[in-house]
Design a protein around this motif. Structure first.
Motif, PDB file in Angstrom:
ATOM      1  N   TYR A 182       0.842  -1.201   0.000  1.00  0.00           N
ATOM      2  CA  TYR A 182       0.000   0.000   0.000  1.00  0.00           C
ATOM      3  C   TYR A 182       0.874   1.245   0.000  1.00  0.00           C
ATOM      4  O   TYR A 182       1.833   1.345   0.775  1.00  0.00           O
ATOM      5  CB  TYR A 182      -0.901  -0.031   1.242  1.00  0.00           C
ATOM      6  CG  TYR A 182      -1.840   1.139   1.333  1.00  0.00           C
ATOM      7  CD1 TYR A 182      -2.800   1.359   0.345  1.00  0.00           C
ATOM      8  CD2 TYR A 182      -1.778   2.035   2.398  1.00  0.00           C
ATOM      9  CE1 TYR A 182      -3.665   2.443   0.416  1.00  0.00           C
ATOM     10  CE2 TYR A 182      -2.643   3.115   2.483  1.00  0.00           C
ATOM     11  CZ  TYR A 182      -3.579   3.311   1.482  1.00  0.00           C
ATOM     12  OH  TYR A 182      -4.431   4.378   1.550  1.00  0.00           O
ATOM     13  N   VAL A 183       0.554   2.167  -0.886  1.00  0.00           N
ATOM     14  CA  VAL A 183       1.286   3.438  -0.939  1.00  0.00           C
ATOM     15  C   VAL A 183       0.333   4.541  -0.466  1.00  0.00           C
ATOM     16  O   VAL A 183      -0.553   4.962  -1.215  1.00  0.00           O
ATOM     17  CB  VAL A 183       1.793   3.711  -2.373  1.00  0.00           C
ATOM     18  CG1 VAL A 183       2.453   5.086  -2.469  1.00  0.00           C
ATOM     19  CG2 VAL A 183       2.776   2.620  -2.818  1.00  0.00           C
ATOM     20  N   VAL A 185      -1.106   8.268   0.592  1.00  0.00           N
ATOM     21  CA  VAL A 185      -0.903   9.636   0.111  1.00  0.00           C
ATOM     22  C   VAL A 185      -1.036  10.550   1.334  1.00  0.00           C
ATOM     23  O   VAL A 185      -2.071  10.544   2.019  1.00  0.00           O
ATOM     24  CB  VAL A 185      -1.950  10.002  -0.970  1.00  0.00           C
ATOM     25  CG1 VAL A 185      -1.783  11.454  -1.400  1.00  0.00           C
ATOM     26  CG2 VAL A 185      -1.825   9.081  -2.167  1.00  0.00           C
ATOM     27  N   GLN A 194       2.982  10.691  -2.410  1.00  0.00           N
ATOM     28  CA  GLN A 194       2.903   9.229  -2.341  1.00  0.00           C
ATOM     29  C   GLN A 194       4.109   8.715  -1.561  1.00  0.00           C
ATOM     30  O   GLN A 194       5.247   9.011  -1.915  1.00  0.00           O
ATOM     31  CB  GLN A 194       2.858   8.642  -3.759  1.00  0.00           C
ATOM     32  CG  GLN A 194       1.603   9.075  -4.507  1.00  0.00           C
ATOM     33  CD  GLN A 194       1.538   8.557  -5.936  1.00  0.00           C
ATOM     34  OE1 GLN A 194       2.571   8.290  -6.550  1.00  0.00           O
ATOM     35  NE2 GLN A 194       0.339   8.443  -6.473  1.00  0.00           N
ATOM     36  N   THR A 196       6.615   5.876   0.029  1.00  0.00           N
ATOM     37  CA  THR A 196       7.090   4.527  -0.315  1.00  0.00           C
ATOM     38  C   THR A 196       7.587   3.713   0.887  1.00  0.00           C
ATOM     39  O   THR A 196       7.802   2.524   0.776  1.00  0.00           O
ATOM     40  CB  THR A 196       8.254   4.592  -1.330  1.00  0.00           C
ATOM     41  OG1 THR A 196       9.378   5.213  -0.680  1.00  0.00           O
ATOM     42  CG2 THR A 196       7.873   5.378  -2.568  1.00  0.00           C
ATOM     43  N   CYS A 218       1.535  -2.217  -6.095  1.00  0.00           N
ATOM     44  CA  CYS A 218       1.320  -1.125  -5.146  1.00  0.00           C
ATOM     45  C   CYS A 218      -0.078  -0.552  -5.307  1.00  0.00           C
ATOM     46  O   CYS A 218      -0.393   0.047  -6.339  1.00  0.00           O
ATOM     47  CB  CYS A 218       2.342  -0.025  -5.383  1.00  0.00           C
ATOM     48  SG  CYS A 218       4.018  -0.601  -5.239  1.00  0.00           S
ATOM     49  N   CYS A 220      -2.735   2.202  -4.508  1.00  0.00           N
ATOM     50  CA  CYS A 220      -2.689   3.609  -4.127  1.00  0.00           C
ATOM     51  C   CYS A 220      -4.000   4.257  -4.552  1.00  0.00           C
ATOM     52  O   CYS A 220      -4.649   3.787  -5.494  1.00  0.00           O
ATOM     53  CB  CYS A 220      -1.516   4.282  -4.834  1.00  0.00           C
ATOM     54  SG  CYS A 220      -1.237   5.983  -4.304  1.00  0.00           S
ATOM     55  N   GLU A 221      -4.394   5.339  -3.867  1.00  0.00           N
ATOM     56  CA  GLU A 221      -5.691   5.938  -4.240  1.00  0.00           C
ATOM     57  C   GLU A 221      -5.665   6.531  -5.644  1.00  0.00           C
ATOM     58  O   GLU A 221      -6.687   6.622  -6.299  1.00  0.00           O
ATOM     59  CB  GLU A 221      -6.145   6.959  -3.190  1.00  0.00           C
ATOM     60  CG  GLU A 221      -5.250   8.172  -3.078  1.00  0.00           C
ATOM     61  CD  GLU A 221      -5.764   9.184  -2.052  1.00  0.00           C
ATOM     62  OE1 GLU A 221      -6.089   8.766  -0.934  1.00  0.00           O
ATOM     63  OE2 GLU A 221      -5.836  10.379  -2.391  1.00  0.00           O
ATOM     64  N   LEU A 224       0.234   5.728  -9.600  1.00  0.00           N
ATOM     65  CA  LEU A 224       1.571   6.000  -9.037  1.00  0.00           C
ATOM     66  C   LEU A 224       2.359   6.902  -9.978  1.00  0.00           C
ATOM     67  O   LEU A 224       2.353   6.708 -11.195  1.00  0.00           O
ATOM     68  CB  LEU A 224       2.357   4.694  -8.879  1.00  0.00           C
ATOM     69  CG  LEU A 224       2.143   3.828  -7.652  1.00  0.00           C
ATOM     70  CD1 LEU A 224       3.283   2.826  -7.529  1.00  0.00           C
ATOM     71  CD2 LEU A 224       2.029   4.634  -6.367  1.00  0.00           C
ATOM     72  N   HIS A 247      -4.126   1.488  -8.913  1.00  0.00           N
ATOM     73  CA  HIS A 247      -4.831   2.582  -8.242  1.00  0.00           C
ATOM     74  C   HIS A 247      -6.313   2.235  -8.057  1.00  0.00           C
ATOM     75  O   HIS A 247      -6.815   1.247  -8.603  1.00  0.00           O
ATOM     76  CB  HIS A 247      -4.647   3.895  -9.010  1.00  0.00           C
ATOM     77  CG  HIS A 247      -5.125   3.847 -10.423  1.00  0.00           C
ATOM     78  ND1 HIS A 247      -4.297   3.538 -11.465  1.00  0.00           N
ATOM     79  CD2 HIS A 247      -6.338   4.066 -10.956  1.00  0.00           C
ATOM     80  CE1 HIS A 247      -4.975   3.570 -12.590  1.00  0.00           C
ATOM     81  NE2 HIS A 247      -6.234   3.880 -12.306  1.00  0.00           N
TER      82      HIS A 247
END
Ligand code: ADP
Length: 284
Positions: A182-183, A185, A194, A196, A218, A220-221, A224, A247
């Motif tokens: 999970y990345v 924000v 973002q 890491t 990864c 992410c909302e 990336l 995402h």
């Protein structure tokens, strides 16, 4: 038999199930027969006794097996029919090992987590992976295994150990691991950065447990950013193509397309030497 293990780090609910189903779907579109196994490292025998408020609705399989919703995703994405044995829990494994101990199957040996519990897990996976799950009645070519929870949890440890054993026994060209991370924000929103670090830690955790992911997915909302992908590749010492961005999308049925665009199939074909598997001409 080829195995694709999908594990997760940082937080639970990161999207392992969707990534595992989507990976299976892509493999299926290339003509391979795909089955799946979901591992839930909890002591319950199955999800039938678990509160839906805590865990979501319980999914009931054709043979009456009560399990996690992810099994429903596998059936829908892959158009297969799974059985209760396609869902492994810590409870089921311990029940089996303890029953064997009471029968005297261990011939006086001290029964231990390693090698007995881990051996039972590996044997279960190898046995169930071969069971036909579609109308063809044929043995599957690939088994996608989703390891629930996050690597580093006490509960997951015997399963991780069993997976390292499985990898060793089946050989590197028959085993592919996707680690879903999970990345975050920070702060949340369009101007946020973002981050890491949780992914770096999660990859460190999985490596210290004895597995080396072939791919870091990864979540992410939002998509990336390129420098973030480069940073993850650099800090985790993997190639750029081994870092996938997944995402948030409006429907999870878009996730297979996201993975396909990032060349998941050629990567899987290369590592697992899938071209060596003969596919019936009608399916190519
Ligand atoms: P895990 O298996 O890691 O617990 P799931 O695959 O069950 O996670 O996903 C958790 C939730 O997040 C589900 O409601 C799922 O529909 C949703 N989800 C997963 N991936 C995405 C995505 N890329 N975009 C939007 N929602 C997602």
């Amino acid at each position: 038999m080829k195995y694709v293990l999908v594990s997760g780090g940082v937080i639970s609910g990161v999207g392992k199930g969707i990534i595992a189903s989507s990976t299976g779907l892509l493999l299926k579109t290339s003509g391979l027969k795909v089955t799946s196994i979901k591992i839930d490292p909890y002591m319950n025998i199955d999800a039938g006794t678990m509160s839906p408020i805590e865990h979501g609705e319980c999914y009931v399989l054709d043979d009456g097996g009560e399990c996690d919703l992810d099994l429903g995703n596998y059936e829908r994405y892959l158009h297969i029919t799974l059985r209760r044995d396609n869902n492994i829990t810590t409870g089921k494994i311990y029940q089996q090992v303890i029953a064997a101990e009471r029968r005297g199957d261990y011939l006086g040996k001290t029964v231990q987590v390693v090698p007995h519990v881990t051996g039972a897990i590996e044997e279960w996976v190898e046995r169930v992976a071969k069971v036909p799950v579609d109308d063809s009645g044929e043995e599957p070519d690939v088994c996608v295994i989703e390891l629930g929870g996050t690597v580093g949890d006490i509960e997951s440890a015997p399963f991780i150990h069993a997976m390292t054993q499985l990898q060793r026994n089946v050989g590197k060209n028959n085993f592919f691991q996707i680690h879903v991370s999970y990345v975050p924000v920070i702060p949340p929103g369009a101007s946020g950065e973002q981050k890491t670090k949780p992914t770096q830690r999660a990859v460190g955790d999985v490596r210290s447990a004895g597995l080396n992911p072939d791919l870091i997915a990864c979540r992410c909302e939002r998509p990336l950013e390129e420098p973030i992908i480069k940073k993850i590749a650099n800090m985790c010492q993997v190639e750029h193509e081994q870092v996938f961005a997944v995402h948030d999308v409006s429907t999870t049925y878009r996730v297979p397309l996201l993975l396909e665009k990032q060349n998941l199939l050629p990567i899987l074909r290369r590592k697992l030497q899938l071209d060596a598997i003969t596919i019936p001409p009608t399916l190519v």
